[in-house]
Design an enzyme around this catalytic site. Structure first.
Site, PDB file in Angstrom:
ATOM      1  N   ASP A  79     -69.126 -22.318 -28.752  1.00  0.00           N
ATOM      2  CA  ASP A  79     -69.334 -21.197 -27.830  1.00  0.00           C
ATOM      3  C   ASP A  79     -70.732 -21.226 -27.225  1.00  0.00           C
ATOM      4  O   ASP A  79     -71.725 -21.137 -27.938  1.00  0.00           O
ATOM      5  CB  ASP A  79     -69.114 -19.872 -28.559  1.00  0.00           C
ATOM      6  N   ASP A 129     -69.303 -19.985 -18.938  1.00  0.00           N
ATOM      7  CA  ASP A 129     -68.977 -19.624 -20.313  1.00  0.00           C
ATOM      8  C   ASP A 129     -67.829 -20.484 -20.826  1.00  0.00           C
ATOM      9  O   ASP A 129     -66.815 -20.648 -20.142  1.00  0.00           O
ATOM     10  CB  ASP A 129     -68.594 -18.137 -20.362  1.00  0.00           C
TER      11      ASP A 129
END
Length: 487
Positions: free
Chosen positions: A155, A361
């Site tokens: 992430d 992202d």
């Protein structure tokens, strides 16, 4: 008259060369404006193809090359045991849950930017694991921590790396044994008066809390949907491929709840200094990492490269760089200056593409754009992709088609342009999202934000088959086309 013949021949030759050049550019222009999507192959990749899925995640490979560490990266569906019975429902759930995820992100963004103080831990911060919910699209790698192999979700929107630990008061189901600190001779607790403990406030939005006997540094991270991880900060040996990271600081989760897909925890590749993997390995890798995200097909794999030697990439186009935009209120995240979007070679005419920058992202699935930008994209796309039967919209996707009677279609190219002449050419598999696997409901894989002032996001669906290079030392990010594989 005889003297004119050479002039005439020269003139005809000149016309021939001009025509040849023009025709050549025309062919090339068509290639740049359109891409062929093989719907049968696309359907196979969307619902996992024929690859074997397994309940064990620890088969990812790694190697070291030219000073860089290369980890195999897989889609999280790789860890799903057995066949998925209803792929239509799975695809639809991904969209609905991605919508909830982005709504929660936007609410946290608003609170961070406005400086609103929240009332209690459960409302304290942006979620640690961007997009980590049941059925969302996320990617995993295998690392070694304290002598044990662990599968963690990658992430770029988080700083703190954490895994579930024994003894555990409450843990969600994971497919590997829990990390046991008592079995690692190199494990040490982080004290509450340390600089690492103080860094929690910046990395997670919550300050560390002192435990007793000994005075360990306890962390708490909560989520808007009720999921959370709680435990203490610790140090241990982390091995990325074959590269040792000594005294790596991570979260040892003793009380964890949520739908994290069977992974052992999370690898935080966020931008801020202190606790992120990028920061803690800056002496080894120079603050540079990159990835190439594969499709969801079980046999597909990509790579997470720690280190900056671009000669080991397999990109098919040059890497074009743009600067990272500073956002003091949202410093964990990576923001870029989006300057334009083109559909089929046609530049969209929009006053502003993403005020304040666009977030890239790895946890969000579908890219989100301001309403005015999305409206312009939709209009131009429908203008160029005409004559195909429409289909009802679904969830966040409202531009859909029934392509069940087609073997292949020509679809307009999509490019995102950034400051410094950098561009992201969206792969052909990242333009359409298949809601139904028979292609009777296949949609443009972009969604509109609710308001113009919300934070725009480049999701992982539009990052497929791209080499995305993060250089935090020089504060720049690069894109290049690449057919993802474990390189």
């Amino acid at each position: 008259m005889a003297d004119a013949n050479p002039l005439l021949q020269f003139f005809l030759l000149f016309l021939f060369l001009v025509c040849l050049a023009t025709c050549g550019n025309g062919v090339q222009g068509f290639r740049e404006k359109n891409k062929v999507l093989d719907l049968q192959e696309f359907r196979s990749k969307q619902h996992g193809g024929t690859g074997t899925r397994t309940g064990a995640c620890l088969s990812q490979k790694s190697r070291k090359e030219k000073g860089a560490t290369i980890l195999e990266i897989k889609h999280r569906d790789y860890c799903s045991a057995g066949k998925i019975v209803n792929w239509n429902k799975k695809q639809q759930n991904r969209l609905m849950l991605d919508d909830l995820h982005v709504r929660f992100l936007q609410s946290r963004f608003r609170n961070r930017i406005s400086g609103i103080a929240t009332k209690g831990v459960s409302e304290a911060q942006i979620p640690l694991t961007s997009g980590v919910r049941l059925e969302t699209l996320n990617y995993i790698v295998t690392v070694e921590l304290g002598g044990r192999n662990m599968t963690v979700i990658v992430d770029t929107g988080s700083d703190l790396t954490w895994v579930q630990c024994r003894p555990c008061k409450l843990c969600y189901n994971q497919q590997e044994p829990l990390f046991n600190p008592s079995e690692s001779k190199s494990y040490h607790s982080v004290l509450c008066n340390s600089t690492n403990c103080q860094a929690l406030q910046f990395a997670t939005g919550n300050s560390g809390v002192c435990g007793s006997n000994p005075q360990t540094c306890n962390y708490v991270v909560n989520y808007g949907d009720g999921s959370y991880t709680r435990g203490e900060l610790a140090r241990d040996h982390l091995i990325l491929g074959t590269t040792l990271v000594d005294n790596f600081v991570f979260g040892c989760g003793r009380n964890n709840k949520g739908l994290f897909g069977g992974a052992s925890g999370l690898m935080g590749l966020g931008r801020s200094d202190g606790l992120s993997v990028v920061s803690q390995t800056s002496g080894l890798f120079g603050g540079v990492f990159s990835y190439c995200l594969p499709s969801t097909e079980a046999a597909e794999s990509g790579s997470l490269v720690m280190g900056g030697d671009s000669s080991i990439y397999k990109n098919t186009t040059p890497i074009s760089y743009t600067r990272m935009v500073a956002n003091p209120q949202l410093s964990t995240f990576y923001f870029l200056n989006l300057t334009g979007i083109s559909i089929g070679g046609v530049a969209l005419q929009v006053p502003s593409f993403a005020s304040g920058g666009i977030l890239i992202d790895s946890g969000t699935v579908i890219s989100r754009l301001p309403p005015s930008v999305f409206k312009a994209i939709k209009a131009e796309f429908l203008k160029q992709f005409s004559g195909y039967p429409p289909a009802p919209g679904f969830s966040i996707l409202d531009t859909c088609f029934n392509l069940s009677s087609y073997q292949e279609v020509n679809i307009p190219t999509m490019k995102m342009h950034f400051e410094g002449d950098a561009e992201l050419t969206v792969d052909v598999t990242g333009i359409f999202y298949m809601v139904k696997t028979d292609a009777s409901q296949i949609c443009l894989a972009l969604a509109s934000l609710s308001y113009e002032d919300e934070v725009a996001i480049i999701g992982n669906y539009q990052q497929r088959n791209q080499r995305v290079v993060y250089n935090t030392k020089e504060s720049k990010l690069g894109f290049a086309e690449e057919s993802c594989s474990f390189i």
